[in-house]
Structure formats: structure tokens, C-alpha cells
Scaffold this motif. Structure first.
Motif, PDB file in Angstrom:
ATOM      1  N   TYR A 110       0.903  -0.654  -0.184  1.00 45.08           N
ATOM      2  CA  TYR A 110       0.148  -0.015   0.076  1.00 45.08           C
ATOM      3  C   TYR A 110       0.602   1.064   0.295  1.00 45.08           C
ATOM      4  O   TYR A 110       0.121   1.916  -0.124  1.00 45.08           O
ATOM      5  CB  TYR A 110      -0.799  -0.220   0.835  1.00 45.08           C
ATOM      6  N   TRP A 111       2.307   1.182   0.278  1.00 47.72           N
ATOM      7  CA  TRP A 111       3.021   2.917   0.124  1.00 47.72           C
ATOM      8  C   TRP A 111       2.889   3.240  -1.170  1.00 47.72           C
ATOM      9  O   TRP A 111       2.528   4.282  -0.747  1.00 47.72           O
ATOM     10  CB  TRP A 111       4.566   1.823   0.262  1.00 47.72           C
ATOM     11  N   ASN A 112       3.034   2.330  -2.295  1.00 43.71           N
ATOM     12  CA  ASN A 112       2.711   3.337  -3.432  1.00 43.71           C
ATOM     13  C   ASN A 112       1.337   4.019  -3.363  1.00 43.71           C
ATOM     14  O   ASN A 112       1.384   5.280  -4.478  1.00 43.71           O
ATOM     15  CB  ASN A 112       3.310   2.115  -4.736  1.00 43.71           C
ATOM     16  N   MET A 113       0.161   3.912  -3.069  1.00 43.69           N
ATOM     17  CA  MET A 113      -0.814   3.635  -3.241  1.00 43.69           C
ATOM     18  C   MET A 113      -0.792   4.572  -2.263  1.00 43.69           C
ATOM     19  O   MET A 113      -1.250   6.441  -2.698  1.00 43.69           O
ATOM     20  CB  MET A 113      -1.700   2.849  -3.137  1.00 43.69           C
ATOM     21  N   VAL A 114      -0.129   5.120  -1.318  1.00 45.74           N
ATOM     22  CA  VAL A 114      -0.682   6.514  -0.232  1.00 45.74           C
ATOM     23  C   VAL A 114       0.669   7.947  -1.456  1.00 45.74           C
ATOM     24  O   VAL A 114      -0.037   8.603  -0.843  1.00 45.74           O
ATOM     25  CB  VAL A 114       0.467   6.256   1.249  1.00 45.74           C
ATOM     26  N   GLY A 115       1.426   7.463  -1.260  1.00 43.56           N
ATOM     27  CA  GLY A 115       2.550   8.301  -2.168  1.00 43.56           C
ATOM     28  C   GLY A 115       1.669   8.789  -3.773  1.00 43.56           C
ATOM     29  O   GLY A 115       1.968   9.723  -3.672  1.00 43.56           O
ATOM     30  N   ASN A 119       0.803  12.508  -3.669  1.00 45.14           N
ATOM     31  CA  ASN A 119       1.579  13.340  -4.606  1.00 45.14           C
ATOM     32  C   ASN A 119      -0.001  13.876  -5.810  1.00 45.14           C
ATOM     33  O   ASN A 119      -0.172  15.379  -5.726  1.00 45.14           O
ATOM     34  CB  ASN A 119       1.598  12.601  -6.287  1.00 45.14           C
ATOM     35  N   ALA A 120      -1.537  13.221  -5.552  1.00 41.83           N
ATOM     36  CA  ALA A 120      -2.860  13.798  -6.784  1.00 41.83           C
ATOM     37  C   ALA A 120      -2.985  14.885  -6.077  1.00 41.83           C
ATOM     38  O   ALA A 120      -3.678  15.784  -6.084  1.00 41.83           O
ATOM     39  CB  ALA A 120      -3.590  12.767  -6.312  1.00 41.83           C
ATOM     40  N   VAL A 121      -2.992  15.120  -3.871  1.00 39.83           N
ATOM     41  CA  VAL A 121      -3.281  16.217  -3.381  1.00 39.83           C
ATOM     42  C   VAL A 121      -2.637  17.149  -3.292  1.00 39.83           C
ATOM     43  O   VAL A 121      -2.785  18.149  -3.920  1.00 39.83           O
ATOM     44  CB  VAL A 121      -2.993  15.389  -1.497  1.00 39.83           C
ATOM     45  N   ARG A 122      -0.730  17.225  -3.662  1.00 36.71           N
ATOM     46  CA  ARG A 122      -0.224  18.119  -3.316  1.00 36.71           C
ATOM     47  C   ARG A 122      -0.152  18.765  -5.447  1.00 36.71           C
ATOM     48  O   ARG A 122      -0.577  20.165  -5.275  1.00 36.71           O
ATOM     49  CB  ARG A 122       1.511  17.741  -3.949  1.00 36.71           C
ATOM     50  N   LEU A 123      -0.840  18.210  -6.382  1.00 34.28           N
ATOM     51  CA  LEU A 123      -1.152  18.602  -7.513  1.00 34.28           C
ATOM     52  C   LEU A 123      -2.325  19.436  -7.401  1.00 34.28           C
ATOM     53  O   LEU A 123      -2.167  20.306  -8.297  1.00 34.28           O
ATOM     54  CB  LEU A 123      -0.856  17.258  -8.414  1.00 34.28           C
ATOM     55  N   GLY A 126      -1.970  22.689  -5.713  1.00 31.30           N
ATOM     56  CA  GLY A 126      -0.703  23.807  -7.115  1.00 31.30           C
ATOM     57  C   GLY A 126       0.817  23.329  -7.312  1.00 31.30           C
ATOM     58  O   GLY A 126       1.138  24.398  -7.925  1.00 31.30           O
ATOM     59  N   GLY A 127       0.509  22.307  -6.564  1.00 36.10           N
ATOM     60  CA  GLY A 127       1.896  21.895  -6.939  1.00 36.10           C
ATOM     61  C   GLY A 127       2.148  21.081  -8.224  1.00 36.10           C
ATOM     62  O   GLY A 127       1.952  21.382  -9.088  1.00 36.10           O
ATOM     63  N   THR A 128       3.827  21.111  -8.857  1.00 41.17           N
ATOM     64  CA  THR A 128       3.600  21.030 -10.032  1.00 41.17           C
ATOM     65  C   THR A 128       5.245  20.012  -9.966  1.00 41.17           C
ATOM     66  O   THR A 128       5.257  19.677  -9.007  1.00 41.17           O
ATOM     67  CB  THR A 128       5.605  22.181 -10.712  1.00 41.17           C
ATOM     68  N   GLY A 129       5.033  18.778 -10.796  1.00 35.98           N
ATOM     69  CA  GLY A 129       5.942  18.119 -11.194  1.00 35.98           C
ATOM     70  C   GLY A 129       5.225  16.580  -9.982  1.00 35.98           C
ATOM     71  O   GLY A 129       4.046  16.671  -9.473  1.00 35.98           O
ATOM     72  N   GLU A 130       6.370  15.706 -10.383  1.00 35.43           N
ATOM     73  CA  GLU A 130       5.544  14.193  -9.178  1.00 35.43           C
ATOM     74  C   GLU A 130       7.052  14.094  -8.724  1.00 35.43           C
ATOM     75  O   GLU A 130       8.272  14.515  -9.353  1.00 35.43           O
ATOM     76  CB  GLU A 130       5.141  12.917 -10.532  1.00 35.43           C
ATOM     77  N   ALA A 131       6.750  13.540  -7.405  1.00 36.22           N
ATOM     78  CA  ALA A 131       7.070  13.644  -6.344  1.00 36.22           C
ATOM     79  C   ALA A 131       7.433  11.806  -6.407  1.00 36.22           C
ATOM     80  O   ALA A 131       6.168  11.457  -5.801  1.00 36.22           O
ATOM     81  CB  ALA A 131       6.937  13.804  -5.176  1.00 36.22           C
ATOM     82  N   GLY A 132       8.763  11.410  -6.548  1.00 33.09           N
ATOM     83  CA  GLY A 132       8.747   9.603  -7.107  1.00 33.09           C
ATOM     84  C   GLY A 132       9.205   8.994  -5.735  1.00 33.09           C
ATOM     85  O   GLY A 132      10.108   7.909  -5.950  1.00 33.09           O
ATOM     86  N   TRP A 133       9.236   9.802  -4.875  1.00 36.68           N
ATOM     87  CA  TRP A 133      10.407   9.401  -3.341  1.00 36.68           C
ATOM     88  C   TRP A 133       9.270   8.424  -2.650  1.00 36.68           C
ATOM     89  O   TRP A 133       9.610   7.523  -2.162  1.00 36.68           O
ATOM     90  CB  TRP A 133      10.178  10.271  -2.003  1.00 36.68           C
TER      91      TRP A 133
END
Length: 173
Positions: A110-115, A119-123, A126-133
């Protein structure tokens, strides 16, 4: 190594031929070598992960078995308090081992789903790009050997079986 490839079929055929050539007493060595080679071909990180998870289950079962043997050797009328202490220790070891093993499964599933949610909330905000951490590789056969290990731990805890004291043989469980 993908299951639908010619290399996997050849690997399986070679392993089966070696298995039937070897004396029955040593066939477990062929199976273990085949399993380890398969994990190593898929990626060393998968092999290391499987070994670490199996070590956790192996030592958890040894502790459960030893405490259970000590608990069984006590006189139920005289040592009631000691029996209860040992039962509590066994339960704590079982719970700790289950939390580690299942926690590992939950993390990887489930960690990838949380990430992605993060990322969706950040975008959205108003955030830009994707965080792949957040991207974590799902180890090969994780659910299978997690639940196999849990079944083994519970069998030892319920005293259906004694633990396997040979780690190399345990790897075939």
C-alpha cells in the motif's frame, strides 16, 4: 525471470531433471538451490528480502518453541504463575513477529498507493511535477511467503508442530 518465457520453462525442465537424477535423500537441496537461483535471477534484492523475512519467522518460531517446551515441562499445579508468565511471553513474541511480517506486507502493498494519493493532493493544491520518493518495488512472492510464514508461526505457537531447527531446511517451507 517471467513465468511465460522460454528461459523459465528451460529452467524448470532442467531443475526437474536434476531433481529426479539426485538421490531422494538430497532432493531438498536441489529444490532449495532452484528457489534461491530463481530469486537471484529475478533480482538480488528479492533474494535478500526473502532471506531476511524468513530469518524473522525462523527465529520467532524457535523462541515460541523453546518457551512452549519450558511451559510444558512445568507442573501445572505448582508452577501456575510461571506458566502464565511464559504464556504471556509466547503471546508477545507471536504478536511482535506477526506485526513485523504483516507490517512488511502492508507497507509494500500500500505504500505506493499512499504516495500516489499524496502526489494527487499536492497537484490539486497547486504543486508541480511528481515526487517519486514513494515508489517501492513489490518483492517477488511477498504475499505467498508472508502467509506461509504466518501459518508456520501459528502452527508452532499452537504446538501443532515443533519448529525446524535447521535454517536451510526451513527455507523450503
Amino acid at each position: 525471470m517471467d513465468f511465460c518465457t522460454l528461459s523459465f520453462v528451460l529452467f524448470l525442465v532442467c531443475l526437474a531433471m536434476i531433481y529426479y537424477i539426485v538421490r531422494p535423500v538430497k532432493r531438498w537441496v536441489v529444490l532449495l538451490a532452484g528457489s534461491l537461483i530463481f530469486f537471484a535471477v529475478c533480482g538480488w534484492e528479492y533474494l535478500i528480502y526473502a532471506v531476511v523475512l524468513s530469518l524473522i519467522c525462523f527465529f520467532g518460531a524457535i523462541f515460541l518453541d523453546r518457551l512452549g517446551a519450558r511451559q510444558s515441562s512445568l507442573d501445572k499445579t505448582k508452577d501456575r504463575e510461571e506458566i502464565q508468565k511464559l504464556a504471556l511471553k509466547r503471546r508477545k513474541i507471536l504478536i511482535l513477529t506477526i506485526v513485523i511480517v504483516v507490517g512488511n506486507l502492508v507497507f509494500h502493498k500500500y505504500w505506493n498507493m499512499v504516495g500516489e494519493l499524496f502526489n494527487a493532493v499536492r497537484l490539486y493544491l497547486g504543486g508541480t511535477g511528481e515526487a517519486g520518493w514513494w515508489q517501492v518495488a513489490l518483492p517477488l512472492g511477498l504475499s505467498y511467503y508472508t502467509f506461509s510464514g504466518l501459518g508456520y508461526l501459528l502452527d508452532v505457537y499452537w504446538k501443532r508442530y515443533h519448529c525446524q531447527k535447521n535454517y536451510i531446511r526451513f527455507l523450503l517451507y
